[in-house]
Design an enzyme around this catalytic site. Structure first.
Site, PDB file in Angstrom:
ATOM      1  N   ALA A 155       0.827  -1.214   0.000  1.00 20.25           N
ATOM      2  CA  ALA A 155       0.000   0.000   0.000  1.00 20.25           C
ATOM      3  C   ALA A 155       0.863   1.266   0.000  1.00 20.25           C
ATOM      4  O   ALA A 155       0.463   2.289  -0.549  1.00 20.25           O
ATOM      5  CB  ALA A 155      -0.931  -0.014   1.202  1.00 20.25           C
ATOM      6  N   CYS A 156       2.074   1.192   0.576  1.00 21.09           N
ATOM      7  CA  CYS A 156       2.957   2.364   0.641  1.00 21.09           C
ATOM      8  C   CYS A 156       3.603   2.664  -0.714  1.00 21.09           C
ATOM      9  O   CYS A 156       4.295   3.670  -0.868  1.00 21.09           O
ATOM     10  CB  CYS A 156       4.022   2.148   1.712  1.00 21.09           C
ATOM     11  SG  CYS A 156       4.987   0.661   1.431  1.00 21.09           S
ATOM     12  N   GLY A 157       3.410   1.782  -1.704  1.00 23.68           N
ATOM     13  CA  GLY A 157       3.905   2.057  -3.054  1.00 23.68           C
ATOM     14  C   GLY A 157       5.210   1.358  -3.405  1.00 23.68           C
ATOM     15  O   GLY A 157       5.674   1.485  -4.533  1.00 23.68           O
TER      16      GLY A 157
END
Ligand SMILES: Cc1cc2nc3c(=O)[nH]c(=O)nc-3n(C[C@H](O)[C@H](O)[C@H](O)COP(=O)(O)O)c2cc1C
Length: 178
Positions: A155-157
């Site tokens: 989710a943080c990329g």
């Protein structure tokens, strides 16, 4: 899996939406699923979704009429416990025996005599944190089966380890254990 009683616990991860797919798949396979959630899990998905999928109340409060002894009763009822998604926080709490809310008290009252599966989901740094790594090792020694996590886009990329296994993989692991 037909008629198997599964205690399904959700903690506060972005992967809660994928966990709903697992709940749905278990139900479609004929399992009886009882969900419990941490208060943080309910920031990610609604109680209505879980109750709608399972046709059962979602337990999340320790001190609520109708829930007072559920942390003991649900462990006796269940044939298998699945913690999905499992945050770094709840994994570390289980390993340390911390019981400070409904979900962690329920997990602390598990006697490890029946199958207990955990599907972690977290940022890579939370996963590689020595406290989390030690807790996972401790729980494996108690007989807990870990499903994943996988390497993928978090989710943080960043692409790294920590992504929750896909619902089909989790379903397969549950079927194998049962
Ligand atoms: C958008 C968002 C996503 C998060 N995703 C995760 C996650 O996947 N894994 C994790 O360990 N913590 C994650 N967290 C942090 C947890 O929600 C936080 O540590 C919380 O205290 C966990 O509580 P619980 O284990 O009681 O559910 C996330 C927080 C936010 C705001």
């Amino acid at each position: 899996m037909k008629g198997k009683k599964i205690l399904f616990i959700l903690s506060g991860s972005i992967a809660c939406f994928k966990a709903c797919e697992v709940v749905s798949a278990l139900i479609k396979n004929g399992a009886e699923v009882q969900t419990c959630a941490t208060k943080n899990a309910l920031n990610f998905i609604g109680e209505a979704t879980l109750e709608g999928l399972t046709h059962k109340k979602v337990y999340h409060e320790m001190f609520e009429s109708g829930s007072y002894l559920k942390h003991i009763e649900l462990n006796s009822w269940a044939e298998l416990t699945l913690l999905c998604p499992a945050t770094a926080n709840i994994i570390n709490k289980i390993a340390a025996g911390i019981a400070d809310d409904f979900a962690s008290t329920l997990l602390a009252a598990n006697d490890y005599k029946k199958p207990f599966l955990i599907a972690p989901a977290m940022n890579v740094n939370l996963y590689l944190n020595p406290a989390t790594a030690e807790s996972i090792e401790k729980l494996k020694k108690r007989g807990v089966v870990f499903i994943g996590p996988e390497t993928g886009l978090l989710a943080c990329g960043v692409k790294a380890i920590g992504k929750m296994s896909e619902p089909a993989e989790i379903l397969k692991a549950v079927k194998e254990v049962l």
